[in-house]
Design an enzyme around this catalytic site. Structure first.
Site, short mmCIF file in Angstrom:
data_model
loop_
_atom_site.label_atom_id
_atom_site.label_comp_id
_atom_site.label_asym_id
_atom_site.label_seq_id
_atom_site.Cartn_x
_atom_site.Cartn_y
_atom_site.Cartn_z
N HIS A 152 62.82 65.50 44.67
CA HIS A 152 61.55 65.80 45.32
C HIS A 152 61.67 67.04 46.21
O HIS A 152 61.46 67.00 47.42
CB HIS A 152 61.05 64.62 46.15
CG HIS A 152 59.55 64.62 46.32
ND1 HIS A 152 58.82 63.49 46.53
CD2 HIS A 152 58.65 65.64 46.31
CE1 HIS A 152 57.53 63.80 46.65
NE2 HIS A 152 57.41 65.12 46.51
N GLU A 190 60.75 56.17 44.94
CA GLU A 190 61.74 57.18 45.30
C GLU A 190 62.39 56.94 46.66
O GLU A 190 63.49 57.44 46.91
CB GLU A 190 61.12 58.58 45.24
CG GLU A 190 59.98 58.84 46.19
CD GLU A 190 59.39 60.23 45.99
OE1 GLU A 190 58.82 60.75 46.95
OE2 GLU A 190 59.48 60.77 44.88
#
Length: 330
Positions: free
Chosen positions: A296, A262
């Site tokens: 996130h 990520e």
């Protein structure tokens, strides 16, 4: 007064750091993540506080060591972005925040699961294109007729289980060491997968141990009209297997607040969706309206942020005063 440099601090978070510091440390609050390119910004500090956006590899840790940094702490639960062997070799202590407001992530997981179970994303995709027909695929069940499976019933998993239980759902749980949680009926992983309408993942990621723990076999054991929610770590789910299952109609939806690698994507603005470097993720996002991907954001609530700051400051204080902290990673 010991100086602490904190990275990736948003402007609206700075007053929280100042208020919760209580004058214990000299704070150097920076808006950018820590990297080798800006490591000199930690000059004069005894420790640094990072989050998941920093990859604390051997090179970065060596640079911190050369500057006299003793502590490289993360304010997140996960710490797989820190090379522990390299930190130990350089006598740099690593610590984390083992838990924060569990409802932050739990509420997002519930929201994602319910959105997919009620086909909100697919319906919104259609109405945004001018299609207001009531599609057969929108037909859904109600919460008190749903079975929700929680994989990993720790702080966050237990919080989500409680939310679903209070709403009337039947909640199953899988954990290596089941506890006496009153909201959960503990079963085997296979039984959970086969019976659940919504499967929600809340386990920590251990590189080399549980990579892709939800793959083609596990998804194949799920109901074809079930949805999968991942707010744990992107590396736990085989996104290629998810795409195959969605394509074949063997999975009704997928939601993820976490993605593999990520740091290459989160926190960045791409000129076009096609510029995303992860082709499997790109395919999921472009081709399936029953896929939810968020950046996130599960932990991004006021209570959770305050918890992360308070525990992080306590970690520094304990380490400085006693040479150790209960949240140290060894």
């Amino acid at each position: 007064m010991d100086k602490i440099t904190v990275y990736n601090v948003r402007e609206f978070e700075k007053p929280m750091y100042e208020d919760l510091n209580h004058g214990r440390f000299e704070l150097n609050l920076l808006t950018e993540p820590l990297s080798e390119a800006n490591v000199d910004t930690a000059d004069g500090s005894i420790g640094v506080l990072i989050d998941g956006t920093t990859t604390a590899d051997a090179e970065l840790l060596a640079a911190l060591k050369n500057m006299g940094i003793k502590y490289c702490f993360t304010r997140f639960v996960g710490y797989n972005n820190i090379d522990l062997d390299a930190a130990n070799a350089r006598d740099i202590m690593v610590a984390r925040v083992p838990s924060y407001s569990p409802y932050s992530v739990a509420e997002l997981a519930l929201t994602m699961g319910l959105d997919l179970a009620r086909h909100v994303m697919a319906a919104t995709d259609n109405t945004n294109q001018g299609n207001f027909f009531l599609q057969p695929d929108y037909f859904a069940n109600e919460i008190d007729h749903l079975t929700v499976g929680i994989i990993g019933v720790g702080h966050m998993g237990a919080a989500e289980a409680q939310l679903w239980h209070n709403l009337g759902a039947n909640v199953l749980g899988f954990q290596r060491h089941p506890n006496d949680n009153p909201d959960v009926d503990f079963v085997s992983l296979n039984e959970l997968l086969m019976q659940s309408d919504i499967v929600s993942l809340h386990v920590p990621y251990f590189p080399g141990e549980n990579d892709l723990m939800i793959g083609a076999i596990e998804i194949g054991n799920m109901k074809s009209n079930a949805v999968l929610v991942n707010t744990a770590r992107g590396e736990l789910v085989d996104t290629a297997a998810v795409a195959d299952a969605l394509e074949d109609g063997n999975l009704a939806g997928y939601a993820a607040d976490v993605i593999p690698d990520e740091n290459a994507i989160d926190g960045k603005q791409f000129d076009s969706l096609d510029d995303i470097p992860d082709q499997e993720l790109l395919s999921l996002m472009k081709h399936y309206p029953n896929v939810i991907i968020t950046p996130h954001m599960g932990y991004d609530t006021q209570p959770a942020t305050k918890d992360m700051i308070k525990v992080s400051f306590q970690n520094f204080q304990d380490a400085i005063e006693t040479g150790e902290t209960e949240n140290q990673i060894k």
